[in-house]
Design an enzyme around this catalytic site. Structure first.
Site, short mmCIF file in Angstrom:
data_model
loop_
_atom_site.label_atom_id
_atom_site.label_comp_id
_atom_site.label_asym_id
_atom_site.label_seq_id
_atom_site.Cartn_x
_atom_site.Cartn_y
_atom_site.Cartn_z
N ARG A 261 -16.56 -23.91 27.85
CA ARG A 261 -16.11 -22.84 28.29
C ARG A 261 -15.59 -21.86 30.04
O ARG A 261 -15.34 -21.33 30.18
CB ARG A 261 -15.72 -21.87 27.22
CG ARG A 261 -15.21 -20.57 27.19
CD ARG A 261 -14.75 -19.10 26.20
NE ARG A 261 -15.88 -19.71 25.70
CZ ARG A 261 -16.45 -18.60 24.60
NH1 ARG A 261 -15.92 -18.19 24.23
NH2 ARG A 261 -17.49 -18.02 24.32
N LYS B 21 -14.42 -21.52 10.71
CA LYS B 21 -14.65 -21.20 12.22
C LYS B 21 -15.87 -22.07 12.58
O LYS B 21 -16.89 -22.29 11.40
CB LYS B 21 -15.34 -19.58 12.18
CG LYS B 21 -16.05 -19.37 13.47
CD LYS B 21 -15.55 -18.08 13.86
CE LYS B 21 -16.12 -17.41 15.19
NZ LYS B 21 -17.44 -18.50 16.32
N LEU C 36 -13.07 -14.32 20.55
CA LEU C 36 -13.12 -13.77 19.32
C LEU C 36 -13.29 -12.30 19.06
O LEU C 36 -15.09 -12.13 19.55
CB LEU C 36 -12.87 -15.13 18.12
CG LEU C 36 -11.87 -16.27 17.62
CD1 LEU C 36 -12.42 -16.87 16.86
CD2 LEU C 36 -10.56 -15.33 17.96
N TYR D 151 -8.72 -26.70 17.48
CA TYR D 151 -7.78 -26.25 16.74
C TYR D 151 -7.00 -25.50 17.81
O TYR D 151 -5.91 -24.26 16.99
CB TYR D 151 -8.26 -25.29 16.04
CG TYR D 151 -9.44 -24.38 16.96
CD1 TYR D 151 -9.50 -23.57 17.77
CD2 TYR D 151 -10.23 -25.58 16.94
CE1 TYR D 151 -10.26 -23.32 18.63
CE2 TYR D 151 -12.19 -25.06 17.64
CZ TYR D 151 -11.27 -23.83 18.76
OH TYR D 151 -13.16 -23.57 19.26
N GLU E 17 -27.08 -9.60 15.65
CA GLU E 17 -28.17 -8.72 16.20
C GLU E 17 -26.99 -8.22 17.39
O GLU E 17 -27.13 -7.00 18.52
CB GLU E 17 -29.79 -8.89 16.45
CG GLU E 17 -29.98 -8.95 16.02
CD GLU E 17 -31.15 -9.13 15.24
OE1 GLU E 17 -32.25 -8.48 16.07
OE2 GLU E 17 -31.76 -10.20 15.00
N TYR E 18 -26.55 -9.70 18.26
CA TYR E 18 -25.78 -9.60 18.99
C TYR E 18 -25.03 -8.85 19.27
O TYR E 18 -24.62 -7.47 20.43
CB TYR E 18 -26.13 -11.00 19.45
CG TYR E 18 -24.91 -11.34 21.14
CD1 TYR E 18 -25.69 -11.49 22.33
CD2 TYR E 18 -23.65 -10.66 21.36
CE1 TYR E 18 -24.82 -11.07 23.49
CE2 TYR E 18 -23.44 -10.77 22.47
CZ TYR E 18 -23.59 -10.96 23.42
OH TYR E 18 -23.34 -10.95 25.24
N ASP E 19 -24.11 -9.13 18.50
CA ASP E 19 -22.93 -8.60 17.76
C ASP E 19 -22.97 -6.84 17.70
O ASP E 19 -22.15 -5.94 18.33
CB ASP E 19 -21.94 -8.45 16.46
CG ASP E 19 -20.90 -10.54 16.68
OD1 ASP E 19 -21.06 -10.07 18.26
OD2 ASP E 19 -21.36 -10.80 16.21
N GLU F 189 -8.44 -20.99 9.28
CA GLU F 189 -9.35 -22.24 9.52
C GLU F 189 -10.92 -22.11 9.00
O GLU F 189 -11.78 -21.15 9.52
CB GLU F 189 -8.70 -23.28 10.01
CG GLU F 189 -8.65 -21.85 11.45
CD GLU F 189 -8.19 -23.20 12.10
OE1 GLU F 189 -6.74 -23.97 11.95
OE2 GLU F 189 -8.45 -22.94 13.43
N CYS G 235 -62.60 -25.32 16.23
CA CYS G 235 -63.53 -25.58 16.55
C CYS G 235 -64.34 -24.82 17.72
O CYS G 235 -65.57 -24.88 17.37
CB CYS G 235 -64.09 -26.60 18.57
SG CYS G 235 -62.48 -26.09 19.50
N CYS H 114 -57.28 -24.14 23.20
CA CYS H 114 -58.42 -23.92 23.28
C CYS H 114 -58.25 -24.50 24.22
O CYS H 114 -58.44 -25.74 24.59
CB CYS H 114 -58.43 -23.97 21.73
SG CYS H 114 -60.12 -25.41 21.16
N CYS I 49 -61.26 -20.79 18.68
CA CYS I 49 -60.22 -21.80 17.84
C CYS I 49 -60.27 -21.58 16.65
O CYS I 49 -61.77 -21.77 16.21
CB CYS I 49 -60.69 -23.22 18.36
SG CYS I 49 -59.32 -24.01 18.38
N ASP J 13 -26.88 -13.87 15.78
CA ASP J 13 -25.60 -13.36 16.14
C ASP J 13 -24.93 -12.12 15.76
O ASP J 13 -24.30 -11.33 16.49
CB ASP J 13 -24.02 -14.53 15.73
CG ASP J 13 -24.17 -15.65 16.46
OD1 ASP J 13 -25.07 -16.33 17.19
OD2 ASP J 13 -23.11 -16.47 15.57
S1 IVH Z 1 -9.18 -20.12 18.20
C1 IVH Z 1 -8.59 -17.35 21.73
N1 IVH Z 1 -9.99 -21.44 15.88
O1 IVH Z 1 -15.79 -19.89 18.04
C2 IVH Z 1 -9.75 -17.95 20.83
N2 IVH Z 1 -11.98 -20.76 17.47
O2 IVH Z 1 -16.50 -16.91 18.31
C3 IVH Z 1 -8.93 -18.60 20.04
N3 IVH Z 1 -14.03 -21.51 17.42
O3 IVH Z 1 -13.83 -18.90 21.28
C4 IVH Z 1 -9.94 -19.29 19.53
N4 IVH Z 1 -13.78 -22.32 15.97
O4 IVH Z 1 -14.57 -21.77 20.56
C5 IVH Z 1 -10.91 -20.93 16.72
N5 IVH Z 1 -11.03 -22.29 14.01
C6 IVH Z 1 -10.83 -22.15 14.93
C7 IVH Z 1 -12.31 -22.12 15.66
C8 IVH Z 1 -13.17 -20.81 16.81
C9 IVH Z 1 -14.51 -22.01 16.10
C10 IVH Z 1 -14.91 -20.96 18.64
C11 IVH Z 1 -14.20 -21.31 19.43
C12 IVH Z 1 -13.90 -19.41 20.29
C13 IVH Z 1 -15.13 -18.97 18.61
C14 IVH Z 1 -15.23 -17.35 19.84
#
Ligand code: IVH
Length: 680
Positions: free
Chosen positions: A146, A125, A93, A235, A34-36, A123, A421, A436, A418, A32
């Site tokens: 999604r 993630k 997010l 959530y 590296e992606y970001d 909360e 063998c 092989c 190999c 994640d």
């Molecule tokens: S709130 C507008 N709360 O993480 C998006 N997302 O990387 C509001 N995710 O798309 C999302 N836990 O699928 C929210 N406690 C949490 C979460 C959560 C996992 C996921 C969600 C989001 C993704 C973003």
């Protein structure tokens, strides 16, 4: 590459490859983080074109139109599923990895909201698969993924079995219409149970529970998804009616909790960013005690009117941010690289590491995938390497710490022969693995026997790895057929065998002669032919003999058998060694055709492929499907040239249109019922 335009193009391409791997195939190709990093680079190059951010999303306070989602939001939609538009978009997010950035998020909100005092909720993630549930008048009517943020795939049937998920809320105060957002996940034990089964079947392992969950919600057959235990936690709030029903996320959280929905534990409401920061640290400490996998914390504005004021970009809301916990990485020493020869001869390099603690487990081995990967990362024995748990389970060597490399180190040379063998290895165009080619190579023989005896194939319980090792090393067994020649005396001469255990193994081997034809086909370990293709082959050809004689056209005419698989089947059966082995097995009385079991049911639907669409009244989909299969037919989920009939009920949509276009015969439910009456 200095030109920003070229770099942008390149990044777009790289990101979309990773998006595809992650969203469509559930197999992330980079971490994640590296992606970001790549994504940030891409975004900042784009910002050069749009310095005022005018095209980056909505103005503060304006809900984004559902149009501008860039392809880089990702898209999990598959052709086989019907999609449904979300009432309100499902955004992503923004991520942050450090404290300064986290406080910047709060400062930005300061600017937008001016002096408004504000509370946050914090909360965990959850590292699962996002889902949107639609409730109409208290009934769960739909579950969607999604998708591209605007519309997602309908996966209702695949999650209905989650027992914690309320399907009907009788409280008259429940809103008329409500989209609840959350995450589907899989607990660790279940993940391990399924991967263990896959080990036994010689199948590729899922890298982590998230990928397995993503694969499960997208199974085409809900009966299969029911076999895997999924969980859900909720959530978030999507669209709802009546307007203004909820005032804040904390109110929403408490209400859905009272209605019986599974909500996130460790939910807290705080009144400042610094309080939020200490909650995040607490969550990080508590991480291992959750039932779900987590990769960070989410901090959101509590008040819904303030959220609206803050607005969103096309990708993510400005009122929330994810703080990603430091991923589970460690440095350690690569002590050795060993090569494993699998049942198809593929030679896989494995890293042997100085044991290191990673996310609560001791790691001493990691996958190195193939020779190209070692060369690309220039991984050498003796290097200090960074190991990461991809998601949760299978550790990967991410990179070499070049500053710690000894001057004496030498590049790893992948052997040309190999390791078992000594036969010269071969590589097929387009494949990354060296293989092989010697079918008698004893490591291959062992791997093939293990696969044959595995639970998903012939299910010979007492024939495990340790016994197979001895049988092959002592040359008692050189191929599958030799298993049936084993004598009690031979077994008694092996370590760990006594009278009783020898008799048990012999009778288990004897019993296996009666196994279903498809299990035998699967157990042969033909490259690319797994359980489901084996079932198709058994049903269509009804004997090993007919499969052996089948032409390429006959093989590919079966749905599910493509040209690569057909080629692999053909080359398996053309091989003299394999032919002799099959003859020997037949002489031993193995069940090599369907008729030999006395199964003489007429099969009027043989060779016919059905697709079901729309609403059926008389049958459930499952019932219709099993009737078709009972009569030798096959049910698939999408319409193609190979479809024989489309059974269309009311409400049929795109599948009906496609079938009409392909001039496929369309049956009503009544036509189908008639057919059953005449054909059964
Ligand atoms: S709130 C507008 N709360 O993480 C998006 N997302 O990387 C509001 N995710 O798309 C999302 N836990 O699928 C929210 N406690 C949490 C979460 C959560 C996992 C996921 C969600 C989001 C993704 C973003």
């Amino acid at each position: 590459m200095n030109n920003p335009e070229d770099r942008k193009k390149e990044l777009k391409e790289i990101l979309s490859l990773h998006d595809n791997a992650y969203y469509r195939h559930g197999k992330p190709s980079i971490s994640d983080r590296e992606y970001d990093r790549l994504k940030d680079e891409f975004d900042s190059l784009n910002a050069l074109d749009d310095p005022l951010g005018l095209f980056a999303g909505s103005e503060a306070g304006v809900i984004p139109k559902p149009q501008p989602v860039s392809p880089l939001v990702g898209d999990d939609r598959l052709d086989e599923f019907s999609s449904h538009q979300h009432l309100s978009p499902m955004l992503s997010l923004d991520n942050t990895y450090d404290e300064v950035e986290f406080f910047d998020f709060d400062k930005k909100l300061d600017k937008i909201l001016k002096s408004e005092s504000r509370s946050y909720v914090v909360e965990p993630k959850i590292d699962g698969v996002a889902v949107s549930l639609t409730y109409e008048n208290g009934s769960l009517t739909m579950a969607t993924t999604r998708g591209n943020g605007i519309e997602g795939d309908v996966i209702t049937q695949n999650i209905l079995h989650i027992k914690e998920l309320p399907q009907q809320i009788s409280d008259i105060g429940f809103p008329k219409l409500l989209e609840i957002r959350g995450e589907i996940f899989m607990e660790h034990d279940e993940f391990q149970r399924i991967n263990q089964q896959r080990v036994e079947m010689g199948m590729d392992l899922y890298a982590n529970p998230r990928n397995l969950t993503a694969g499960t919600v997208k199974l085409l057959d809900p009966r299969e998804s029911r076999k895997r235990k999924l969980k859900i936690v909720l959530y978030g709030l999507g669209g709802y009616e009546p307007e203004g029903y909820f005032s804040s996320l904390s109110v929403f959280h408490n209400m859905i909790k009272d209605w019986g929905f599974p909500v996130v534990e460790f939910f807290s409401k705080v009144s400042s960013a610094s309080e939020a920061w200490s909650k995040i640290s607490e969550l990080n400490e508590l991480r291992d005690s959750y039932t779900y996998p987590t990769d960070g914390a989410v901090i959101k504005l509590d008040s819904l009117p303030l959220q609206e004021l803050a607005g969103a970009t096309a990708k993510a809301p400005r009122w929330a941010i994810a703080y990603k916990f430091e991923s589970e990485r460690q440095e350690t020493i690569l002590e050795d690289i060993q090569l494993q020869v699998g049942r198809t001869g593929a030679v896989t390099p494995v890293a042997y590491l100085k044991a290191v603690q990673l996310a609560g487990t001791t790691v001493s081995r990691a996958s190195l995938h193939n020779a190209d990967e070692i060369e690309r990362k220039d991984i050498r024995i003796g290097d200090v390497v960074v190991v990461e748990k991809a998601g949760e389970i299978i550790p990967q060597v991410i990179e070499v710490v070049l500053t710690s490399r000894s001057q004496k180190s030498e590049a790893f040379i992948f052997p040309s022969n190999c390791p078992c063998c000594d036969t010269l290895l071969e590589k097929t165009d387009g494949e990354s693995a060296w293989r092989c080619p010697n079918l008698l190579c004893s490591d291959q023989v062992k791997a093939r026997l293990e696969y044959y005896a595995a639970r998903g194939c012939m299910n010979i319980d007492s024939l495990g790895e340790a016994v197979i090792d001895q049988l092959v090393s002592r040359s008692f067994v050189k191929d599958l057929a030799d298993l049936y020649f084993l004598t009690k005396e031979q077994l008694l001469s092996l370590e760990g065998f006594a009278e009783k255990s020898a008799e048990n193994l012999l009778s288990a081997i004897e019993e296996s002669k009666k196994q279903d034809l498809w299990r035998f086909i699967c157990g042969l370990g033909i490259k690319h032919v797994g359980a489901s293709a084996s079932k198709d082959l058994a049903r269509e050809f009804r004997s090993i003999d007919s499969i052996m004689k089948a032409t390429d056209d006959e093989l590919t005419s079966i749905d599910g058998v493509g040209s690569i698989m057909a080629k692999s089947i053909y080359s398996f059966f053309i091989d003299d060694g394999n032919r002799t082995m099959i003859e020997k097995l037949a002489k031993h009385g193995l069940n090599l055709s369907l008729n030999s079991t006395g199964d003489n049911t007429p099969l009027p639907f043989r060779g016919k492929t059905f697709v079901l669409t729309g609403t059926l009244v008389q049958f459930t989909r499952d019932e219709a499907g099993s009737q078709i299969e009972r009569l030798g037919g096959k049910v698939t989920s999408s319409v193609s040239k190979k479809t024989t009939y489309l059974i269309a009920g009311p409400g049929a949509g795109s599948k009906l249109a496609k079938a009409q276009k392909l001039e496929i015969e369309i049956l009503s439910e009544a036509d189908f019922a008639n057919m059953l009456m005449h054909d059964s």
